[in-house]
Design an enzyme around this catalytic site. Structure first.
Site, short mmCIF file in Angstrom:
data_model
loop_
_atom_site.label_atom_id
_atom_site.label_comp_id
_atom_site.label_asym_id
_atom_site.label_seq_id
_atom_site.Cartn_x
_atom_site.Cartn_y
_atom_site.Cartn_z
CB ALA A 119 -0.94 -0.01 1.20
CB ALA A 120 3.99 2.36 1.47
N PRO A 121 3.20 4.48 -0.86
CG PRO A 121 3.63 6.60 -1.80
CD PRO A 121 3.66 5.12 -2.12
N GLY A 122 0.62 5.07 -0.08
CA GLY A 122 -0.78 5.24 0.33
C GLY A 122 -1.66 6.02 -0.62
CE LYS A 124 -2.35 2.65 -7.81
NZ LYS A 124 -0.96 3.02 -7.41
NE ARG A 147 7.47 2.01 -0.99
CZ ARG A 147 7.33 2.77 -2.07
NH1 ARG A 147 8.32 3.54 -2.46
NH2 ARG A 147 6.22 2.74 -2.77
CG ASP A 169 6.17 -10.40 3.31
OD1 ASP A 169 5.22 -10.43 2.51
OD2 ASP A 169 7.28 -10.89 3.07
CB CYS A 235 3.44 1.44 -12.99
SG CYS A 235 4.83 1.20 -11.91
N1 SAM Z 1 -0.26 1.31 -3.97
C1 SAM Z 1 0.79 2.25 -3.62
C2 SAM Z 1 0.28 3.65 -3.85
O1 SAM Z 1 -0.61 3.86 -4.65
O2 SAM Z 1 0.78 4.57 -3.20
C3 SAM Z 1 2.07 1.95 -4.38
C4 SAM Z 1 2.56 0.54 -4.13
S1 SAM Z 1 4.15 0.19 -4.83
C5 SAM Z 1 3.75 -0.15 -6.47
C6 SAM Z 1 4.44 -1.41 -4.19
C7 SAM Z 1 4.72 -1.44 -2.69
O3 SAM Z 1 4.71 -2.81 -2.27
C8 SAM Z 1 6.07 -0.91 -2.24
O4 SAM Z 1 5.87 0.07 -1.27
C9 SAM Z 1 6.78 -2.12 -1.64
O5 SAM Z 1 7.60 -1.80 -0.54
C10 SAM Z 1 5.59 -2.95 -1.19
N2 SAM Z 1 5.80 -4.41 -1.05
C11 SAM Z 1 6.56 -5.22 -1.82
N3 SAM Z 1 6.44 -6.50 -1.42
C12 SAM Z 1 5.58 -6.49 -0.37
C13 SAM Z 1 5.05 -7.51 0.47
N4 SAM Z 1 5.41 -8.79 0.32
N5 SAM Z 1 4.18 -7.17 1.44
C14 SAM Z 1 3.82 -5.86 1.61
N6 SAM Z 1 4.31 -4.86 0.86
C15 SAM Z 1 5.17 -5.17 -0.13
#
Ligand code: SAM
Length: 294
Positions: A119-122, A124, A147, A169, A235
């Site tokens: 979800a980060a940085p949030g 969506k 993040r 995770d 993306c």
């Molecule tokens: N949805 C976010 C937004 O709109 O702001 C952007 C998300 S970004 C594409 C993907 C995120 O997934 C990154 O912040 C990454 O650290 C996190 N991530 C990667 N593997 C993960 C996991 N196994 N569990 C939770 N978060 C994870």
């Protein structure tokens, strides 16, 4: 300064040509700097208030007919906006137009139990909260500590109060949890949105992302209620991260709910029927969207 991003890694150019043939040149031409775009946050104020504030700052903008909260700024920089009052008050969130699509298509409702897996940085998460009028019960999961902290700050500033933020995770979430809807905005190679520092993209990165995406998707399907919906987005425009990952989900028993483009403003690339691959261009970054049902 040119708006075109150079250089594009040779392997990516070749892969795009292999996957898209003549369309590859359209993708490559779409790797460019785009105008700043933002979303008004109805949890903190109206889109009309934002329009007024932008006008008051002397900034020109274009409204998007397909989403009343979306604004495209003419000639403004992100820095300029991030020093503004509406930004500090959480009335706006700087977000690309493509990345506004997954929450819109997931269409969250008040009372629904929703998981935002990565979800980060949030961006969506806060949009899901806003679209549900603050009434959806959202669990937002992020494994990276820095993040995650950034997301908590954004949630607070955007007034997304019914969000349970978890620094974990997503693969470690209890298999006993069940959600009505899940957003998996997966970590990806970023091949849809090259920026100046995108030279880091490599075949190994694509392979690693595809492996992680499958694991997350498999976990997401476990956590979905029967009949529940999972929106998968990246993306990236690469098939291995998109169509091939969706095919993997179908092999696990999920079904594909066909998506229609929410606006004719989108330039689409050829792809698996029922999914959407947005071609990068002067307004939108390259993006992939698929809706799955359990
Ligand atoms: N949805 C976010 C937004 O709109 O702001 C952007 C998300 S970004 C594409 C993907 C995120 O997934 C990154 O912040 C990454 O650290 C996190 N991530 C990667 N593997 C993960 C996991 N196994 N569990 C939770 N978060 C994870």
């Amino acid at each position: 300064m040119s708006d075109i991003i150079e250089p594009i890694p040779a392997f990516l150019r070749e892969l795009l040509q292999k996957e898209y043939g003549e369309e590859a040149s359209r993708i490559i031409a779409g790797y460019r700097r785009r105008p700043v775009t933002l979303r008004a946050n109805p949890l903190k104020g109206t889109a009309e208030e934002v329009a007024q504030a932008l006008g008051g700052m002397g900034l020109g903008y274009e409204r998007m007919a397909w989403y009343r909260d979306a604004f495209l700024l003419c000639g403004a920089s992100a820095g300029m906006l991030s020093r503004s009052a509406p930004y500090a008050e959480g009335k706006i969130y700087l977000q690309s137009l493509s990345s506004m699509l997954p929450p819109l298509l997931l269409a969250p409702k008040a009372g629904e139990n929703i998981l935002d897996m990565t979800a980060a940085p949030g961006g969506k998460t806060t949009q899901l909260a806003a679209l549900s009028g603050g009434g959806a019960l959202i669990t937002a999961c992020e494994k990276d500590k820095i993040r995650f902290e950034r997301m908590k700050f954004n949630l607070l500033r955007q007034g997304a109060v019914r969000v349970n933020a978890m620094q974990t995770d997503a693969l470690r979430l209890s298999d006993f949890l069940r959600f009505d809807k899940i957003l998996l905005d997966a970590p990806c190679s970023g091949s849809g949105t090259l920026t100046g520092d995108s030279a880091v993209i490599s075949p190994k990165l694509v392979e690693n992302c595809a492996r992680t995406q499958r694991m997350l998707l498999s976990k997401g399907l476990k956590l979905l209620k029967k009949g529940g919906i999972l929106l998968y987005s990246t993306c990236s425009v690469l098939k291995e991260e998109n169509e091939e990952t969706v095919k993997f989900a179908l092999s696990l028993g999920a079904s594909l709910l066909p998506l229609s483009p929410p606006t004719t403003d989108l330039c689409l690339l050829p792809g698996m029927e029922g999914t959407l691959t947005v071609c990068p261009d002067g307004k939108f970054e390259g993006f992939f969207l698929a809706m799955l049902q359990k």
